[in-house]
Write a protein that holds these residues in place. Structure first.
Motif, PDB file in Angstrom:
ATOM      1  N   GLY A  23       1.045  -1.133  -0.092  1.00 43.74           N
ATOM      2  CA  GLY A  23      -0.082   0.073   0.161  1.00 43.74           C
ATOM      3  C   GLY A  23       0.686   1.217  -0.020  1.00 43.74           C
ATOM      4  N   LEU A  24       2.236   1.132   0.135  1.00 42.33           N
ATOM      5  CA  LEU A  24       3.010   2.255   0.160  1.00 42.33           C
ATOM      6  C   LEU A  24       3.289   2.795  -1.411  1.00 42.33           C
ATOM      7  CD1 LEU A  24       5.722   1.496   2.655  1.00 42.33           C
ATOM      8  CD2 LEU A  24       3.466   2.647   3.124  1.00 42.33           C
ATOM      9  N   ASP A  25       3.618   4.292  -1.520  1.00 39.41           N
ATOM     10  CA  ASP A  25       3.865   4.723  -2.779  1.00 39.41           C
ATOM     11  C   ASP A  25       5.194   4.198  -3.261  1.00 39.41           C
ATOM     12  OD1 ASP A  25       4.726   6.434  -4.768  1.00 39.41           O
ATOM     13  OD2 ASP A  25       4.229   8.162  -3.795  1.00 39.41           O
ATOM     14  N   PRO A  26       5.483   3.358  -4.334  1.00 46.51           N
ATOM     15  CA  PRO A  26       6.564   2.971  -4.612  1.00 46.51           C
ATOM     16  C   PRO A  26       7.651   3.818  -5.258  1.00 46.51           C
ATOM     17  CG  PRO A  26       5.096   2.465  -6.294  1.00 46.51           C
ATOM     18  CD  PRO A  26       4.210   2.928  -5.123  1.00 46.51           C
ATOM     19  N   THR A  27       7.093   5.143  -5.540  1.00 48.08           N
ATOM     20  CA  THR A  27       8.140   6.095  -5.825  1.00 48.08           C
ATOM     21  C   THR A  27       8.771   6.996  -4.819  1.00 48.08           C
ATOM     22  OG1 THR A  27       6.559   7.871  -5.839  1.00 48.08           O
ATOM     23  CG2 THR A  27       6.642   6.710  -7.841  1.00 48.08           C
ATOM     24  N   ARG A  28       8.414   6.628  -3.691  1.00 50.16           N
ATOM     25  CA  ARG A  28       8.833   7.157  -2.283  1.00 50.16           C
ATOM     26  C   ARG A  28       9.431   6.095  -1.286  1.00 50.16           C
ATOM     27  NH1 ARG A  28       6.837  11.808   0.260  1.00 50.16           N
ATOM     28  NH2 ARG A  28       6.114  13.331  -1.456  1.00 50.16           N
ATOM     29  N   TRP A  29       9.052   4.834  -1.577  1.00 53.35           N
ATOM     30  CA  TRP A  29       9.573   3.801  -0.687  1.00 53.35           C
ATOM     31  C   TRP A  29      10.314   2.680  -1.272  1.00 53.35           C
ATOM     32  CZ3 TRP A  29      10.023   4.771   4.204  1.00 53.35           C
ATOM     33  CH2 TRP A  29       9.505   5.965   4.847  1.00 53.35           C
ATOM     34  N   ARG A  30      11.275   2.118  -0.916  1.00 52.86           N
ATOM     35  CA  ARG A  30      11.898   0.839  -1.516  1.00 52.86           C
ATOM     36  C   ARG A  30      11.793  -0.133  -0.122  1.00 52.86           C
ATOM     37  NH1 ARG A  30      16.891   0.661  -0.373  1.00 52.86           N
ATOM     38  NH2 ARG A  30      17.268   2.746  -0.116  1.00 52.86           N
ATOM     39  N   PRO A  31      11.405  -1.225  -0.742  1.00 50.28           N
ATOM     40  CA  PRO A  31      11.257  -2.346   0.377  1.00 50.28           C
ATOM     41  C   PRO A  31      12.846  -2.918   0.671  1.00 50.28           C
ATOM     42  CG  PRO A  31       9.662  -2.811  -1.405  1.00 50.28           C
ATOM     43  CD  PRO A  31      10.378  -1.555  -1.645  1.00 50.28           C
ATOM     44  N   VAL A  32      13.014  -3.245   1.924  1.00 50.21           N
ATOM     45  CA  VAL A  32      14.383  -3.991   2.338  1.00 50.21           C
ATOM     46  C   VAL A  32      14.143  -5.277   1.698  1.00 50.21           C
ATOM     47  CG1 VAL A  32      15.633  -4.921   4.175  1.00 50.21           C
ATOM     48  CG2 VAL A  32      14.740  -2.506   4.105  1.00 50.21           C
ATOM     49  N   ALA A  33      15.166  -5.779   1.049  1.00 48.34           N
ATOM     50  CA  ALA A  33      15.255  -7.212   0.505  1.00 48.34           C
ATOM     51  C   ALA A  33      15.025  -8.327   1.593  1.00 48.34           C
ATOM     52  CB  ALA A  33      16.515  -7.392  -0.004  1.00 48.34           C
ATOM     53  N   ARG A  34      14.311  -9.281   1.270  1.00 52.48           N
ATOM     54  CA  ARG A  34      13.995 -10.110   2.417  1.00 52.48           C
ATOM     55  C   ARG A  34      15.228 -10.819   3.210  1.00 52.48           C
ATOM     56  NH1 ARG A  34       8.933 -14.152   0.973  1.00 52.48           N
ATOM     57  NH2 ARG A  34       7.579 -12.756   0.934  1.00 52.48           N
ATOM     58  N   GLU A  35      16.184 -11.012   2.386  1.00 61.31           N
ATOM     59  CA  GLU A  35      17.198 -11.405   3.213  1.00 61.31           C
ATOM     60  C   GLU A  35      18.310 -10.655   4.040  1.00 61.31           C
ATOM     61  OE1 GLU A  35      18.493 -10.079  -1.116  1.00 61.31           O
ATOM     62  OE2 GLU A  35      16.921 -11.317  -0.457  1.00 61.31           O
ATOM     63  N   ARG A  36      17.786  -9.188   4.028  1.00 57.91           N
ATOM     64  CA  ARG A  36      18.525  -8.283   4.859  1.00 57.91           C
ATOM     65  C   ARG A  36      17.570  -7.816   6.083  1.00 57.91           C
ATOM     66  NH1 ARG A  36      23.225  -6.345   3.145  1.00 57.91           N
ATOM     67  NH2 ARG A  36      22.838  -4.338   4.252  1.00 57.91           N
ATOM     68  N   ARG A  37      16.293  -8.649   5.765  1.00 52.27           N
ATOM     69  CA  ARG A  37      15.267  -8.164   7.152  1.00 52.27           C
ATOM     70  C   ARG A  37      15.970  -9.043   8.449  1.00 52.27           C
ATOM     71  NH1 ARG A  37       9.476  -8.753   3.918  1.00 52.27           N
ATOM     72  NH2 ARG A  37       9.954  -7.019   2.621  1.00 52.27           N
TER      73      ARG A  37
END
Length: 164
Positions: A23-37
């Protein structure tokens, strides 16, 4: 060497976090890769990995295996995180103290995205599944992360899948 002691979320927790981030704006937010969580228990800004591992092996004999769940959200600078809550607060505090962290100062969280802009409202009500990590890890910071040592956590929890 920059090190941290952490537990990793399992697949169900990562899937729930991904769903919440949708639900976040993808132009403003970049998910952290699963292997780095991960949930950091203690950070070592400049330490000898062999010394830290030896200390942890000594301190973590028969450490309880916590049951954790994500709930709520917050931000540290540009890092968006989901709060992490233990089912047994006293056991979690003992685990934090065993790794040399101050339980009173520790903010358990799972960083899930980086960026700027509105996001907390969308994640504030997040409630993820519970998980019980099978081990705690000593990790060398960098890209990619390198797991240097694993420390088993004891005790099973019925109906809760193991961490990785």
């Amino acid at each position: 060497m920059r090190l941290f002691v952490a537990v990793f979320p399992d697949e169900a927790v990562n899937a729930a976090a991904d769903e919440a981030l949708a639900g976040l704006d993808p132009t403003r937010w970049r998910p952290v890769a699963r292997e780095r969580r991960h949930v950091t228990l203690r950070f070592h800004p400049d330490a000898d990995p062999d010394e830290v591992a030896a200390d942890l092996r000594h301190r973590l004999v028969a450490a309880d295996r916590p049951t954790l769940r994500c709930g709520g959200a917050g931000m540290f600078g540009s890092a968006l995180w989901l709060g992490v809550r233990p089912d047994d607060g006293a056991s979690w505090e003992r685990l934090l103290a065993a790794v040399g962290a101050d339980p009173a100062e520790h903010v358990a969280h799972l960083t899930v995205a980086r960026g700027r802009g509105p996001a907390l409202e969308a994640l504030q009500g997040h409630h993820g599944p519970s998980w019980s990590p099978a081990d705690m890890v000593l990790v060398a910071s960098g890209t990619p992360y390198r797991v240097l040592a694993r420390f088993p956590l004891v005790g099973g929890h019925e109906g809760v899948g193991p961490g990785r």
